[in-house]
Design an enzyme around this catalytic site. Structure first.
Site, PDB file in Angstrom:
ATOM      1  CG  HIS A 291     -44.970  67.679 -64.990  1.00  0.00           C
ATOM      2  ND1 HIS A 291     -46.051  67.991 -65.772  1.00  0.00           N
ATOM      3  CD2 HIS A 291     -44.314  66.680 -65.621  1.00  0.00           C
ATOM      4  CE1 HIS A 291     -46.054  67.205 -66.840  1.00  0.00           C
ATOM      5  NE2 HIS A 291     -45.002  66.394 -66.770  1.00  0.00           N
ATOM      6  CD  GLU A 304     -42.994  66.507 -70.405  1.00  0.00           C
ATOM      7  OE1 GLU A 304     -42.452  65.419 -70.161  1.00  0.00           O
ATOM      8  OE2 GLU A 304     -42.596  67.573 -69.934  1.00  0.00           O
ATOM      9  NE  ARG A 307     -47.621  69.306 -72.117  1.00  0.00           N
ATOM     10  CZ  ARG A 307     -46.442  69.492 -71.536  1.00  0.00           C
ATOM     11  NH1 ARG A 307     -45.608  70.403 -72.004  1.00  0.00           N
ATOM     12  NH2 ARG A 307     -46.087  68.762 -70.498  1.00  0.00           N
ATOM     13  NE  ARG A 328     -41.316  66.886 -67.528  1.00  0.00           N
ATOM     14  CZ  ARG A 328     -41.078  65.683 -67.063  1.00  0.00           C
ATOM     15  NH1 ARG A 328     -40.267  65.529 -66.034  1.00  0.00           N
ATOM     16  NH2 ARG A 328     -41.628  64.637 -67.618  1.00  0.00           N
ATOM     17  CG  HIS A 431     -37.108  64.744 -60.966  1.00  0.00           C
ATOM     18  ND1 HIS A 431     -37.292  63.375 -61.098  1.00  0.00           N
ATOM     19  CD2 HIS A 431     -35.775  64.931 -60.888  1.00  0.00           C
ATOM     20  CE1 HIS A 431     -36.116  62.776 -61.111  1.00  0.00           C
ATOM     21  NE2 HIS A 431     -35.176  63.686 -60.989  1.00  0.00           N
ATOM     22  NE  ARG A 470     -37.003  63.929 -64.084  1.00  0.00           N
ATOM     23  CZ  ARG A 470     -38.088  63.489 -64.704  1.00  0.00           C
ATOM     24  NH1 ARG A 470     -37.996  62.914 -65.894  1.00  0.00           N
ATOM     25  NH2 ARG A 470     -39.285  63.616 -64.146  1.00  0.00           N
TER      26      ARG A 470
END
Ligand code: ADP
Length: 611
Positions: A291, A304, A307, A328, A431, A470
């Site tokens: 991330h 996120e 942003r 990401r 993740h 992801r």
């Protein structure tokens, strides 16, 4: 917790023996009681002396809790969840973004044009097209129903917003701008309680037990009292990923040596190991997501949403270097290319106001603030003139609706409202996209691509849904969509293999309340009592004073919780306990584990105060 758990297990075992089980030990792993096929399970079986359930769900994160609830809604009567941590929630508790869903009632109400096909394309593109297309179709086609289902059990996902990697506003969030994870965990916990689904905390699954033909017969677990087996017909593996197991991460991605992790300590890949031990296949194990915006010291993840709601990224020269809404992997790679491999996320008062998650970062002492851009630049040791120019240029792009440098499509705010804020960030392991291979019915497949009878999986423990990357908002969609499918499939499997049975394991919450904790005002012996609970970072010790039968004072004598986050839990939980005279009160959003640790400590202290 040990004391409480002893009570729970004593209760559980009492129930087992009352239900007619003998104490004869039958080693399930040696295949004495096969439940694997319809023919076999239709035969009357020797009582084993073990605990038993129809479905054992391993892991009380989002996927496991969803699966247990759905199975029960479908008609399952004997489901039990085992969870190795002292609380439910797993990584799901930390999910801040939301749930991606297309063609939803909320999108329609807001005039957002989206389609399952577009959601499919975005997810495949984000995952570099290595995702399993069937699983992605299943994800998107069931996403709108997932939102409705969360609504139906009391969850709020009514706000739709933009998120990285999505072509349109698609991420669904709670309307009070709070983080999605704690809201879901609270909603699921309430539903588990309502449906009387037992959750055995501090109980680690160690092995999925099969008979000599490979049919599932149970799950071997370990708790404070030792090892035992829960006999069952079906298992739902919902143990999450392996992002907190550096050994396993290094096995698949040696390049990630030295990286921090955003994962809770229970994310150690147990479910992958247990399932592969009985023949399950895995997919995409080397696909580990980092991330981009994580605090380099505390590993706090900056959602996120910051942003998405307007923040930009600058490097240590004060210059932008990437479209902040890129996926990401792209943003992480761009940060790693900057001097010293870190960046600052910069935002203004309007962004702060738009997202309550930011308050958590502020109270954790992670946010640097100033009245002017110049002042901010000085505080973060960035050239003031360059940063001022960057901000001015961005405001002009925002006004014109066109980011000439990096092509950022969504620029909701000009970032001109004082105060101005900065947080330092660098990428961390987030993740694990790879995991167990499943089909669209959430059945776990073996190397020959055949389902392993009775074994289902959902959530981060599985692979294939997210491909090589992801998208934010897709993990929550994944746990609800595939958690529900796993629950439905497991219930159907049980029905086809001997049918649902009466529960023998009681919900521990009730057991505990009835046996250990009088919740009525004025029902305690006067005195001062000490108790211990497990918080986010370790033990929390409290001293509880009872006067005239009521809890009048609670002092925390020891804790090592995260500064800035913990304080709100202490203030909220302790005052609620004193006000309600109950030891089960609402957890404080964003400080769930600390809240639960405090409640547990008070509960344990009061065990001595029972009249
Ligand atoms: P997901 O998002 O897929 O639901 P989470 O990380 O939210 O994943 O939840 C997974 C849960 O499984 C965590 O609460 C974790 O502690 C639990 N867990 C992991 N391994 C085991 C195990 N061996 N036995 C019991 N629970 C486990």
């Amino acid at each position: 917790m040990k004391k409480k758990l002893a009570l729970i297990l004593a209760g559980v075992l009492a129930v087992s023996s009352l239900s007619g089980c003998t104490s004869k030990e039958t080693p399930k792993d040696e295949g004495a009681t096969p439940n694997a096929t319809a023919t076999e399970s239709a035969q009357p079986e020797e009582p084993s002396g073990n605990m038993s359930a129809d479905i054992v769900v391993i892991g009380a994160g989002g996927a496991g809790m969803t699966a247990a609830i759905q199975a029960t809604q479908d008609g399952a009567t004997n489901v039990v969840i085992v969870e190795k941590m002292p609380q439910t929630g797993g990584n799901t508790t930390y999910a801040t973004g939301g749930l991606n869903a297309s063609e939803t009632k909320y999108q329609k109400a807001q005039g957002i044009e989206d389609s399952n096909e577009l959601f499919y394309e975005d997810t495949m593109k984000g995952g570099k097209n290595i995702n399993d297309p069937d699983l992605v179709h299943t994800l998107v086609d069931n996403s709108s129903a997932a939102v409705d289902w969360v609504n139906s059990i009391g969850g709020d996902l009514s706000v739709v917003a933009m998120f990285a990697g999505a072509s349109v506003e698609r991420i669904h969030r709670p309307s009070d701008t709070s983080a999605v994870g704690p809201m879901l965990v609270k909603t699921f916990n309430k539903q588990l309680e309502k449906l009387d689904i037992p959750v055995l905390l501090n109980t680690t699954a160690e092995q999925i037990v099969v008979d000599k033909d490979g049919g599932i017969t149970g799950v071997k677990v370990k708790d404070a009292e030792g090892e035992k087996t829960i006999d069952c017909k079906a298992v739902i593996d919902a143990t999450g990923g392996f992002g907190a197991n550096m050994e396993m991460v290094m096995q698949y991605q040696p390049d990630l040596e030295g990286f921090g992790t955003t994962n809770q300590s229970g994310a150690t890949g147990d479910g992958i190991k247990m399932a592969t031990a009985i023949g399950a296949a895995t997919v995409d194990m080397e696909q580990i997501q980092i991330h981009p915006t994580v605090d380099p010291v505390t590993h706090t993840l900056y959602t996120e949403g910051v942003r998405g709601n307007g923040a930009i990224l600058v490097n240590s020269d004060g210059k932008r270097f990437v479209n902040e809404l890129e996926t990401r992997d792209v943003v992480s790679a761009a940060i790693l290319e900057q001097p010293n491999a870190y960046a600052y996320m910069i935002f203004d008062e309007d962004v702060r106001k738009s997202l309550s998650a930011i308050e958590k970062y502020v109270s954790a002492g992670l946010v640097i603030e100033a009245d002017t851009i110049k002042g901010l630049a000085e505080k973060i040791d960035v050239d003031a003139k360059t940063l001022e120019k960057t901000m001015k240029t961005y405001a002009a792009y925002q006004k014109a609706g066109s980011d000439k440098e990096f092509g950022r499509a969504d620029m909701p705010l000009p970032l001109t409202k004082k105060k101005f804020y900065a947080v330092k960030c660098s990428p961390a392991i987030h993740h694990t996209m790879g995991g167990l291979k499943i089909n669209t019915s959430a059945e776990v497949l073996n190397e020959e691509k055949n389902p392993i009878p009775g074994l289902f999986a959902a959530g981060e423990v599985t692979g294939g849904v997210h491909g090589a990357n992801r998208l934010g908002g897709n993990a929550v969609a994944d746990i609800v969509v595939f958690g529900r499918i796993a629950g439905t499939s497991a219930e159907k499997y049980v029905k086809d293999h001997g049918g649902n049975t009466e529960p023998t394991i009681k919900a521990p919450q009730k057991e505990t309340e009835e046996q250990a904790t009088p919740e009525v005002q004025g029902n305690y012996k006067d005195g001062t009592y000490t108790g211990t609970g497990t918080g986010n970072n370790g033990e929390i010790k409290v001293e509880v004073t009872v006067a005239d039968g009521n809890i009048t004072k609670i002092d925390v004598t020891e804790q090592q919780e995260t500064e800035g986050i913990y304080e709100s839990a202490e203030a909220g939980v302790l005052s609620a306990i004193i006000k309600t005279q109950k030891t089960e009160v609402d957890t404080v959003s964003g400080a769930t584990h600390s809240s639960q640790g405090l409640m547990e400590a008070v509960r344990n202290a009061l065990q001595e105060a029972v009249k």
